[in-house]
Design a protein around this motif. Structure first.
Motif, mmCIF file in Angstrom:
data_model
loop_
_atom_site.group_PDB
_atom_site.id
_atom_site.type_symbol
_atom_site.label_atom_id
_atom_site.label_comp_id
_atom_site.label_asym_id
_atom_site.label_seq_id
_atom_site.Cartn_x
_atom_site.Cartn_y
_atom_site.Cartn_z
ATOM 1 N N VAL A 117 4.255 -15.351 24.861
ATOM 2 C CA VAL A 117 3.874 -15.285 26.019
ATOM 3 C C VAL A 117 2.389 -13.771 25.578
ATOM 4 O O VAL A 117 1.286 -14.104 25.423
ATOM 5 C CB VAL A 117 3.723 -15.607 27.128
ATOM 6 N N MET A 118 3.300 -12.933 25.213
ATOM 7 C CA MET A 118 2.471 -11.690 24.983
ATOM 8 C C MET A 118 1.777 -11.474 23.604
ATOM 9 O O MET A 118 0.197 -11.728 23.283
ATOM 10 C CB MET A 118 3.076 -10.476 24.589
ATOM 11 N N ASP A 119 2.879 -12.333 22.828
ATOM 12 C CA ASP A 119 2.133 -12.984 21.214
ATOM 13 C C ASP A 119 0.622 -13.586 20.938
ATOM 14 O O ASP A 119 0.333 -12.881 20.585
ATOM 15 C CB ASP A 119 2.595 -13.089 19.715
ATOM 16 N N TYR A 120 1.194 -14.734 21.609
ATOM 17 C CA TYR A 120 -0.021 -15.728 21.272
ATOM 18 C C TYR A 120 -1.180 -15.253 22.883
ATOM 19 O O TYR A 120 -2.484 -15.407 22.262
ATOM 20 C CB TYR A 120 0.446 -16.858 22.005
ATOM 21 N N ALA A 121 -0.995 -14.272 23.702
ATOM 22 C CA ALA A 121 -2.511 -13.466 24.298
ATOM 23 C C ALA A 121 -2.917 -12.887 24.273
ATOM 24 O O ALA A 121 -3.956 -12.467 23.701
ATOM 25 C CB ALA A 121 -1.366 -12.883 25.614
ATOM 26 N N LYS A 122 -2.536 -11.901 22.035
ATOM 27 C CA LYS A 122 -3.345 -11.262 21.932
ATOM 28 C C LYS A 122 -3.940 -11.394 20.972
ATOM 29 O O LYS A 122 -4.193 -11.350 19.469
ATOM 30 C CB LYS A 122 -2.262 -9.630 21.418
ATOM 31 N N LEU A 123 -3.319 -13.166 20.584
ATOM 32 C CA LEU A 123 -3.915 -13.792 19.354
ATOM 33 C C LEU A 123 -5.570 -13.911 19.114
ATOM 34 O O LEU A 123 -6.320 -13.807 20.444
ATOM 35 C CB LEU A 123 -3.097 -15.239 18.795
ATOM 36 N N THR A 124 -6.057 -13.323 17.242
ATOM 37 C CA THR A 124 -7.581 -14.086 18.134
ATOM 38 C C THR A 124 -8.326 -14.587 16.671
ATOM 39 O O THR A 124 -9.005 -14.568 16.791
ATOM 40 C CB THR A 124 -7.881 -12.542 17.381
ATOM 41 N N LYS A 125 -7.094 -14.829 16.165
ATOM 42 C CA LYS A 125 -6.945 -16.235 14.901
ATOM 43 C C LYS A 125 -8.719 -17.458 15.796
ATOM 44 O O LYS A 125 -9.005 -18.063 15.226
ATOM 45 C CB LYS A 125 -6.050 -16.682 14.759
ATOM 46 N N TYR A 126 -8.099 -18.005 17.108
ATOM 47 C CA TYR A 126 -9.094 -19.046 17.843
ATOM 48 C C TYR A 126 -10.091 -18.479 18.104
ATOM 49 O O TYR A 126 -10.512 -18.981 19.265
ATOM 50 C CB TYR A 126 -8.114 -20.023 18.257
ATOM 51 N N LYS A 127 -10.386 -17.293 18.568
ATOM 52 C CA LYS A 127 -11.599 -16.651 19.506
ATOM 53 C C LYS A 127 -12.649 -16.789 18.636
ATOM 54 O O LYS A 127 -12.793 -16.237 17.563
ATOM 55 C CB LYS A 127 -10.777 -15.890 19.578
ATOM 56 N N GLY A 128 -14.109 -16.916 19.167
ATOM 57 C CA GLY A 128 -15.084 -17.017 18.458
ATOM 58 C C GLY A 128 -16.154 -18.595 19.264
ATOM 59 O O GLY A 128 -14.668 -19.047 19.357
ATOM 60 N N LYS A 129 -16.976 -18.504 18.709
ATOM 61 C CA LYS A 129 -17.648 -19.841 18.978
ATOM 62 C C LYS A 129 -17.830 -20.534 17.651
ATOM 63 O O LYS A 129 -17.288 -19.758 16.555
ATOM 64 C CB LYS A 129 -19.698 -19.121 18.844
ATOM 65 N N LEU A 130 -17.711 -21.972 17.794
ATOM 66 C CA LEU A 130 -18.472 -22.481 16.703
ATOM 67 C C LEU A 130 -19.780 -23.284 16.713
ATOM 68 O O LEU A 130 -20.519 -23.736 17.789
ATOM 69 C CB LEU A 130 -17.614 -23.620 16.903
ATOM 70 N N ASN A 131 -20.983 -23.325 15.189
ATOM 71 C CA ASN A 131 -22.179 -23.044 16.134
ATOM 72 C C ASN A 131 -21.934 -24.475 15.218
ATOM 73 O O ASN A 131 -23.108 -25.244 15.990
ATOM 74 C CB ASN A 131 -22.884 -22.512 14.514
ATOM 75 N N ASN A 132 -21.362 -24.957 14.951
ATOM 76 C CA ASN A 132 -21.234 -26.608 14.703
ATOM 77 C C ASN A 132 -20.040 -27.151 15.330
ATOM 78 O O ASN A 132 -20.399 -28.589 15.374
ATOM 79 C CB ASN A 132 -21.256 -27.050 12.878
ATOM 80 N N ALA A 133 -20.221 -27.085 16.673
ATOM 81 C CA ALA A 133 -19.568 -27.404 17.954
ATOM 82 C C ALA A 133 -19.606 -29.330 17.490
ATOM 83 O O ALA A 133 -20.830 -29.534 18.010
ATOM 84 C CB ALA A 133 -18.902 -26.996 18.748
ATOM 85 N N THR A 134 -19.096 -29.877 18.232
ATOM 86 C CA THR A 134 -19.335 -31.301 18.310
ATOM 87 C C THR A 134 -19.884 -31.143 20.142
ATOM 88 O O THR A 134 -20.585 -32.641 20.312
ATOM 89 C CB THR A 134 -18.710 -32.270 17.847
ATOM 90 N N PHE A 135 -19.050 -31.112 20.565
ATOM 91 C CA PHE A 135 -18.580 -30.237 22.503
ATOM 92 C C PHE A 135 -18.737 -29.007 22.749
ATOM 93 O O PHE A 135 -17.462 -28.318 21.787
ATOM 94 C CB PHE A 135 -18.500 -31.942 23.008
ATOM 95 N N LYS A 146 -11.491 -31.363 14.569
ATOM 96 C CA LYS A 146 -11.536 -30.617 12.956
ATOM 97 C C LYS A 146 -11.292 -29.297 12.938
ATOM 98 O O LYS A 146 -10.405 -28.330 12.308
ATOM 99 C CB LYS A 146 -12.754 -31.062 12.494
ATOM 100 N N GLU A 147 -11.662 -28.644 14.337
ATOM 101 C CA GLU A 147 -11.720 -27.244 13.975
ATOM 102 C C GLU A 147 -11.843 -26.698 15.778
ATOM 103 O O GLU A 147 -12.618 -27.730 16.810
ATOM 104 C CB GLU A 147 -13.026 -26.783 13.277
ATOM 105 N N ILE A 148 -11.634 -25.971 16.550
ATOM 106 C CA ILE A 148 -11.818 -25.536 18.219
ATOM 107 C C ILE A 148 -11.637 -24.064 18.191
ATOM 108 O O ILE A 148 -10.352 -23.463 17.808
ATOM 109 C CB ILE A 148 -10.837 -26.424 18.874
ATOM 110 N N LYS A 149 -12.254 -23.203 19.028
ATOM 111 C CA LYS A 149 -12.149 -22.076 19.301
ATOM 112 C C LYS A 149 -12.240 -21.753 20.228
ATOM 113 O O LYS A 149 -13.126 -22.772 21.007
ATOM 114 C CB LYS A 149 -13.264 -21.176 18.138
ATOM 115 N N PHE A 150 -12.134 -20.371 21.561
ATOM 116 C CA PHE A 150 -12.401 -20.260 22.928
ATOM 117 C C PHE A 150 -12.741 -18.978 22.759
ATOM 118 O O PHE A 150 -12.447 -18.059 21.670
ATOM 119 C CB PHE A 150 -11.462 -20.817 23.551
ATOM 120 N N GLU A 151 -13.762 -19.013 23.525
ATOM 121 C CA GLU A 151 -14.098 -17.244 24.628
ATOM 122 C C GLU A 151 -13.117 -17.377 25.700
ATOM 123 O O GLU A 151 -13.943 -18.336 26.239
ATOM 124 C CB GLU A 151 -15.492 -17.262 24.083
ATOM 125 N N GLY A 152 -13.056 -16.242 26.299
ATOM 126 C CA GLY A 152 -13.030 -16.294 27.912
ATOM 127 C C GLY A 152 -11.902 -15.041 28.072
ATOM 128 O O GLY A 152 -12.219 -14.237 27.625
#
Length: 134
Positions: A6-24, A49-55
């Protein structure tokens, strides 16, 4: 509950950010504790194809979002829906497939922490809402 995973994945930044070309783009909130997430999902040829998140949120919600993204990336939409179904079942203490959930299954004890189930499910329910609107 706050395992090394949990702690390792909570700190992960690989999937953080916006996608400018998001389908939704889909927002989700856990009003009971203040966790918030915005998912940016790009779908191509019926696949994630790609997924990111902010939060913002607790370690459980952030780790769960990262684990979810890692698990659904590259999968077709029917597989993603099956993964979501299994994640929800796991969190509720119902029967689920460890094979389908891959690494996420290591958090199966979340069912023993009722106040944390919503934190765990935030990203999953947000993705489910987005796919239901597609």
């Amino acid at each position: 509950m706050y395992s090394e995973l949990v702690m390792d994945y909570a700190k992960l930044t690989k999937y953080k950010g916006k996608l400018n070309n998001a389908t939704f783009i889909q927002e989700g909130k856990n009003l009971s504790c203040g966790d918030e997430i915005t998912l940016y999902v790009k779908i191509e040829s019926d696949k994630v194809k790609e997924i990111k998140f902010e939060g913002i949120g607790c370690a459980i919600s952030q780790a769960s979002a990262n684990l979810m993204i890692e698990t659904v990336s590259g999968k077709n939409l029917s597989e993603v829906k099956e993964i979501i179904k299994n994640a929800v079942a796991m969190a509720r203490g119902e029967e689920f497939s460890e094979e389908v959930l891959e690494t996420v299954a290591q958090l199966a004890d979340i069912k023993n922490y009722p106040m944390r189930i919503k934190c765990f499910l935030l990203a999953w329910k947000t993705l489910e809402m987005a796919l239901n609107e597609k």
